[in-house]
Design a protein around this motif. Structure first.
Motif, PDB file in Angstrom:
ATOM      1  N   ASP A 181      -3.435  97.485   0.103  1.00 58.32           N
ATOM      2  CA  ASP A 181      -2.917  97.594   1.460  1.00 58.32           C
ATOM      3  C   ASP A 181      -1.586  98.342   1.536  1.00 58.32           C
ATOM      4  O   ASP A 181      -0.971  98.429   2.587  1.00 58.32           O
ATOM      5  N   ASP A 197       5.472  97.938   6.544  1.00 59.77           N
ATOM      6  CA  ASP A 197       4.390  98.889   6.827  1.00 59.77           C
ATOM      7  C   ASP A 197       3.023  98.290   6.473  1.00 59.77           C
ATOM      8  O   ASP A 197       2.056  98.454   7.226  1.00 59.77           O
ATOM      9  N   LYS A 201      -0.112  97.440   9.071  1.00 60.43           N
ATOM     10  CA  LYS A 201      -1.445  97.950   8.766  1.00 60.43           C
ATOM     11  C   LYS A 201      -2.448  96.792   8.767  1.00 60.43           C
ATOM     12  O   LYS A 201      -3.521  96.881   9.372  1.00 60.43           O
ATOM     13  N   GLU A 205      -5.642  96.157  11.557  1.00 64.03           N
ATOM     14  CA  GLU A 205      -7.023  96.324  11.089  1.00 64.03           C
ATOM     15  C   GLU A 205      -7.956  95.246  11.618  1.00 64.03           C
ATOM     16  O   GLU A 205      -7.531  94.157  11.934  1.00 64.03           O
TER      17      GLU A 205
END
Ligand code: SF4
Length: 205
Positions: A181, A197, A201, A205
């Protein structure tokens, strides 16, 4: 920050969702004491720049956070520092956010200071209460034991990665953190901004 425009107003919520323990602790302190000492402002300010706050939003953020002082005092004592972090004053250097290694080996926090890495710089009692207040019931006793054991052995990145996993274990939609990831350093935390970050993410998702 990959394209997400971050405003001063978004910071408190983002801190809960996506900040590592070191930065979360500074946001919590700012909320309760309306102030952060110099080293903390350096560490946290550069992190916030790294997540995508513009200089205007950073100034708005600090002004709002230091809510017990006058505009005059803010402008005289803090404005320059914020602008300096963005390379707009003095030597005009483009300062980058500190890595975990820089934070862990950097200045040790003294009384009343909350910069540094909680895994490196807190007592076991202090770290335990910080973990309880940030993770709540998401963290089991077994999790706590695991985190404290990794910390004791100096594996701060392992402890921090475990916290990352717990912080994201109950995402809406059941998203979970997968290898790859983007945490970097062989999938363990090596930079607070990478932590952020990877969190954004995982949440998207
Ligand atoms: Fe912050 Fe890095 Fe320590 Fe995690 S390991 S709390 S990101 S300094």
């Amino acid at each position: 920050a990959d394209g997400e425009a971050i405003t001063a107003e978004m910071v408190p919520e983002l801190a809960i969702q996506s900040f590592p323990l070191c930065m979360r602790q500074m946001q919590d302190t700012l909320k309760t004491s309306k102030h952060l000492k110099h080293e903390g402002r350096q560490q946290y300010g550069l992190f916030l720049k790294g997540i995508g706050l513009s200089v205007e939003e950073a100034l708005a953020f600090w002004r709002k956070s230091f809510s017990t002082i006058t505009d005059d005092k803010f402008n005289k004592e803090y404005r320059y520092n914020v602008r300096h972090q963005f390379g707009l004053e003095g030597s005009r250097k483009n300062y980058t956010p500190k890595s975990c290694t820089a934070i862990i080996t950097g200045p040790v926090p003294g009384a009343g200071q909350v910069h540094g890495c909680p895994f490196r710089h807190h007592s076991e009692t202090g770290l335990t209460s910080l973990l309880h207040s940030t993770l709540g019931s998401t963290m089991s006793n077994a999790d706590l034991k695991e985190i404290l054991a990794a910390t004791k052995n100096g594996h701060y990145h392992v402890a921090c990665t475990r916290v990352f996993e717990l912080q994201h274990a109950k995402l809406p939609g059941g998203a979970s953190v997968q290898k790859g990831d983007g945490l970097g350093g062989g999938d363990s935390v090596d930079h607070p901004n990478r932590y952020f970050d990877a969190s954004r993410k995982a949440i998207k998702e």
